[in-house]
Design a protein around this motif. Structure first.
Motif, mmCIF file in Angstrom:
data_model
loop_
_atom_site.group_PDB
_atom_site.id
_atom_site.type_symbol
_atom_site.label_atom_id
_atom_site.label_comp_id
_atom_site.label_asym_id
_atom_site.label_seq_id
_atom_site.Cartn_x
_atom_site.Cartn_y
_atom_site.Cartn_z
ATOM 1 N N HIS A 132 -3.587 -4.950 6.386
ATOM 2 C CA HIS A 132 -4.387 -4.582 5.212
ATOM 3 C C HIS A 132 -5.386 -3.527 5.659
ATOM 4 C CE1 HIS A 132 -6.800 -4.694 1.617
ATOM 5 N NE2 HIS A 132 -7.860 -5.123 2.282
ATOM 6 N N ARG A 133 -5.414 -2.404 4.966
ATOM 7 C CA ARG A 133 -6.330 -1.317 5.342
ATOM 8 C C ARG A 133 -7.730 -1.597 4.807
ATOM 9 N NH1 ARG A 133 -5.162 5.186 4.685
ATOM 10 N NH2 ARG A 133 -7.328 5.903 4.824
ATOM 11 N N LEU A 134 -8.698 -1.589 5.709
ATOM 12 C CA LEU A 134 -10.089 -1.824 5.366
ATOM 13 C C LEU A 134 -10.778 -0.495 5.073
ATOM 14 C CD1 LEU A 134 -10.818 -4.378 8.239
ATOM 15 C CD2 LEU A 134 -10.206 -4.902 5.871
ATOM 16 N N ALA A 135 -12.070 -0.552 4.769
ATOM 17 C CA ALA A 135 -12.833 0.679 4.565
ATOM 18 C C ALA A 135 -12.783 1.513 5.842
ATOM 19 C CB ALA A 135 -14.275 0.348 4.193
ATOM 20 N N ASP A 136 -12.586 2.812 5.701
ATOM 21 C CA ASP A 136 -12.491 3.678 6.867
ATOM 22 C C ASP A 136 -13.808 3.720 7.619
ATOM 23 O OD1 ASP A 136 -9.993 4.139 5.878
ATOM 24 O OD2 ASP A 136 -10.360 6.197 5.242
ATOM 25 N N ALA A 137 -13.740 3.920 8.921
ATOM 26 C CA ALA A 137 -14.932 3.996 9.759
ATOM 27 C C ALA A 137 -15.722 5.260 9.451
ATOM 28 C CB ALA A 137 -14.533 3.964 11.224
ATOM 29 N N ALA A 138 -16.998 5.242 9.832
ATOM 30 C CA ALA A 138 -17.877 6.376 9.552
ATOM 31 C C ALA A 138 -17.383 7.658 10.213
ATOM 32 C CB ALA A 138 -19.298 6.053 10.005
ATOM 33 N N ASP B 37 0.844 -1.190 0.000
ATOM 34 C CA ASP B 37 0.000 0.000 0.000
ATOM 35 C C ASP B 37 0.881 1.242 0.000
ATOM 36 O OD1 ASP B 37 -1.843 2.070 0.605
ATOM 37 O OD2 ASP B 37 -3.126 0.695 1.727
ATOM 38 N N LEU C 128 -9.398 5.027 11.102
ATOM 39 C CA LEU C 128 -8.884 3.985 10.221
ATOM 40 C C LEU C 128 -9.166 2.608 10.797
ATOM 41 C CD1 LEU C 128 -5.387 5.397 9.164
ATOM 42 C CD2 LEU C 128 -7.622 5.778 8.111
ATOM 43 N N ARG C 129 -9.395 1.638 9.915
ATOM 44 C CA ARG C 129 -9.570 0.236 10.297
ATOM 45 C C ARG C 129 -8.588 -0.602 9.499
ATOM 46 N NH1 ARG C 129 -14.149 -1.080 13.227
ATOM 47 N NH2 ARG C 129 -13.714 -3.248 12.700
#
Length: 285
Positions: free
Chosen positions: A199-205, A147, A209-210
């Motif tokens: 591994h970066r997941l979809a960011d939180a609302a 990434d 960061l997740r």
């Protein structure tokens, strides 16, 4: 040697089948190094924590894997703090660890005891190209799957952890490695804990960061660590150093899916100072 009373807890989970198991010896003042190593080997978990004494409200604690002493272990620290809070009530606990004092806060949240530790001051160093090459070769990945937002580094918040962030989800899920080769590489470079692959997941609302983590940790029968508090703290320091988060920030790390023991670690990143890592722990029958 008189057999000590060993507690067993799973940290960073509310399910005894999840999280990272830790052994705990609350009364270890009479144990020498050989005895602690023998107990850790018998327990067989990634780490066992030994509370070896206390003075002025600060409790001395040490950590042993089945093969060696470890300078710091986040999940065993969380588990030990919860075990103490169950017996003495929630509140502040101070541990004198081999890497410095670590402050804990324990509190009841939704009927569960949750422990938070503040790491020692983190630091981040460049990853030399030859070490990056060794790590990529270990996991069978090419540099183009990394990434670009999160370059490789070596981060410290109690232990030194090499950190790789993989952009491609399939590459992250599918990589494999030779445990004996990983152990040799870790010993060669003086990494006492884990090699951290994220591994970066979809960011939180809320903008936080997740990540999902796989922490390579070949020790005994263990190959990957299901929840690594020390690595989570190192990741928090890494993200702050790179400017990837705007402190104060919260980062959530999922781990353990690949070894069948899912866990979740909450990482709070302040503007300065140690990184705060939080999670529950539950006794294992």
């Amino acid at each position: 040697m008189t057999r000590p009373d060993v507690l067993r807890y799973a940290a960073f989970t509310t399910d005894t089948d999840g999280g990272n198991p830790a052994g705990i010896v609350l009364g270890a003042a009479g144990l020498d190094d050989a005895a602690m190593l023998a107990v850790a080997g018998e327990v067989g978990y990634a780490e066992t924590a030994f509370v070896t004494g206390g003075d002025g409200g600060v409790r001395a604690i040490r950590y042993f894997s089945p093969v060696a002493e470890v300078p710091f272990c986040g999940h065993a620290t969380v588990a030990t703090a919860v075990a103490i809070a169950e017996r003495e009530g929630p509140g502040r606990i101070r541990f004198a660890t081999p890497v410095g004092e670590v402050a804990m806060e324990t509190a009841e949240v939704d009927g569960r005891l949750v422990a938070s530790f503040t790491s020692v001051e983190p630091r981040v160093e460049p990853m030399p190209a030859e070490i990056l090459g060794e790590l990529l070769d270990l996991v069978g990945l090419d540099a183009d799957v990394l990434d670009e937002r999160h370059p490789p580094r070596i981060a410290f918040a109690g232990n030194r952890h090499p950190i790789l962030v993989v952009a491609d989800a399939s590459a992250f899920d599918d990589f494999t490695f030779d445990p004996s080769r990983a152990r040799a590489l870790m010993d060669e470079h003086g990494w006492p804990a884990t090699i951290t692959v994220l591994h970066r997941l979809a960011d939180a609302a809320d903008g936080g960061l997740r990540f999902e983590a796989r922490n390579i940790f070949p020790v005994g029968a263990i190959v990957e660590d299901p929840a690594t508090g020390a690595a989570a703290a190192a990741v928090g320091g890494y993200l702050r150093e790179l400017g990837a988060v705007a402190p104060p920030a919260r980062v959530v790390i999922s781990q353990g899916r690949h070894v069948g023991r899912p866990s979740e670690l909450v990482v709070d990143v302040p503007a300065a100072g140690g990184i705060v890592v939080s999670g529950p722990a539950v006794p294992i029958a």
